[in-house]
Design a protein around this motif. Structure first.
Motif, mmCIF file in Angstrom:
data_model
loop_
_atom_site.group_PDB
_atom_site.id
_atom_site.type_symbol
_atom_site.label_atom_id
_atom_site.label_comp_id
_atom_site.label_asym_id
_atom_site.label_seq_id
_atom_site.Cartn_x
_atom_site.Cartn_y
_atom_site.Cartn_z
ATOM 1 N N SER A 1 -3.749 5.108 1.832
ATOM 2 C CA SER A 1 -3.756 4.168 2.960
ATOM 3 C C SER A 1 -3.318 2.768 2.548
ATOM 4 O O SER A 1 -2.930 1.963 3.393
ATOM 5 C CB SER A 1 -5.162 4.089 3.568
ATOM 6 O OG SER A 1 -6.042 3.368 2.704
ATOM 7 N N ARG A 4 -13.942 5.231 8.594
ATOM 8 C CA ARG A 4 -12.612 5.379 9.181
ATOM 9 C C ARG A 4 -12.560 6.663 9.994
ATOM 10 O O ARG A 4 -12.844 7.736 9.480
ATOM 11 C CB ARG A 4 -11.533 5.422 8.100
ATOM 12 C CG ARG A 4 -10.099 5.356 8.650
ATOM 13 C CD ARG A 4 -9.078 5.617 7.572
ATOM 14 N NE ARG A 4 -7.775 5.124 7.937
ATOM 15 C CZ ARG A 4 -6.642 5.455 7.327
ATOM 16 N NH1 ARG A 4 -6.680 6.301 6.302
ATOM 17 N NH2 ARG A 4 -5.486 4.955 7.727
ATOM 18 N N PHE A 47 -9.778 0.796 8.930
ATOM 19 C CA PHE A 47 -11.075 0.929 8.288
ATOM 20 C C PHE A 47 -12.038 -0.065 8.919
ATOM 21 O O PHE A 47 -11.636 -1.127 9.394
ATOM 22 C CB PHE A 47 -10.979 0.653 6.784
ATOM 23 C CG PHE A 47 -10.321 1.737 6.000
ATOM 24 C CD1 PHE A 47 -11.073 2.726 5.387
ATOM 25 C CD2 PHE A 47 -8.940 1.777 5.870
ATOM 26 C CE1 PHE A 47 -10.466 3.735 4.658
ATOM 27 C CE2 PHE A 47 -8.312 2.774 5.142
ATOM 28 C CZ PHE A 47 -9.083 3.760 4.533
#
Length: 251
Positions: A40, A83, A126
């Motif tokens: 990510s 997340r 997140f």
């Protein structure tokens, strides 16, 4: 006698200089994270900021050799972020002082705000997950009619919940139709209760932890049953996406 003492002092200094520096050892640690977290880009965002603040550096490694491990098992340590309904926890495997410093920083207000500020190029954002406890992520099912009532009663304080509603919401807060137009809308609505700013004033019965008594909600708190949360997400799934227009093309 003085010569003997001088020789002993010289030997002591020589031996101490040959020992590894604890300060240098304490400034580095090995960190293991799940593949989806590494991919990510979150660690590329967090770790330089941590190093800038503390002069401590992390080396990303496999789990077997790590001083600190972030995993998708919220029971394995202290919850530090979430997340798309997954809560990630951090645990330390030894006494490395730099790893302990990272754990403290990540759980601090600064670390939690840094997590929330990261914007991944792909996928859901997140969220800080201070003191979040493990809990099942509600599915997108339920009664849409009940969900509409819940949305009007609670969500309309900040969001416009449908196209016909022009009187509620905050201008800077996205409407339900705008959120539905986003590629990751399902992730956002499924995990809404752990995404900032919701944990500060909203609880889902049987899933969310109690409010921190030292940090009471700044607004009237919202407490939903699991049935109401499922209904709310079912209603959100039924909302028609807004037409946000074509993507901006930079000249």
């Amino acid at each position: 006698m003085h010569r003997v003492i001088a020789k002993l002092a010289g030997l002591t200094l020589l031996m101490l200089s040959a020992l590894p520096s604890r300060a240098e050892e304490a400034r580095q640690f090995r960190l293991s994270v799940p593949a989806e977290v590494a991919e990510s880009g979150l660690m590329d965002y967090l770790l330089p900021r941590f190093a800038l603040k503390t002069s401590r550096r992390a080396e990303l490694v496999g789990g077997g050799a790590a001083d600190a491990v972030i995993s998708a098992d919220p029971q394995a340590g202290t919850a530090v972020m979430a997340r798309a309904g997954t809560v990630y926890a951090l645990r330390l495997t030894g006494e490395n002082a730099a790893a302990r410093r990272f754990a403290d920083w990540l759980s601090s207000d600064v670390g939690q705000r840094t997590i929330a500020a990261f914007e991944p190029e792909q996928g859901a954002p997140f969220a800080a997950a201070r003191q979040q406890q493990a809990g099942p992520a509600p599915a997108l099912d339920g009664d849409p009619a009940l969900g509409r009532e819940v949305a009007l009663r609670h969500c309309a304080r900040c969001h416009r919940t449908h196209d016909d509603d022009r009187s509620s919401g905050i201008g800077s807060t996205p409407s339900f139709p705008a959120l539905r137009a986003l590629p990751d809308w399902a992730d956002r609505f499924t995990a809404f209760y752990v995404l900032n700013p919701h944990p500060a004033f909203l609880r889902v019965e049987g899933i969310s932890p109690p409010f921190d008594p030292t940090r009471p909600p700044a607004i009237i708190p919202v407490e939903l049953t699991l049935e109401e949360a499922e209904a709310l997400m079912a209603y959100a799934a039924s909302v028609a996406p807004a037409d946000l227009g074509a993507e901006i093309v930079h000249q």
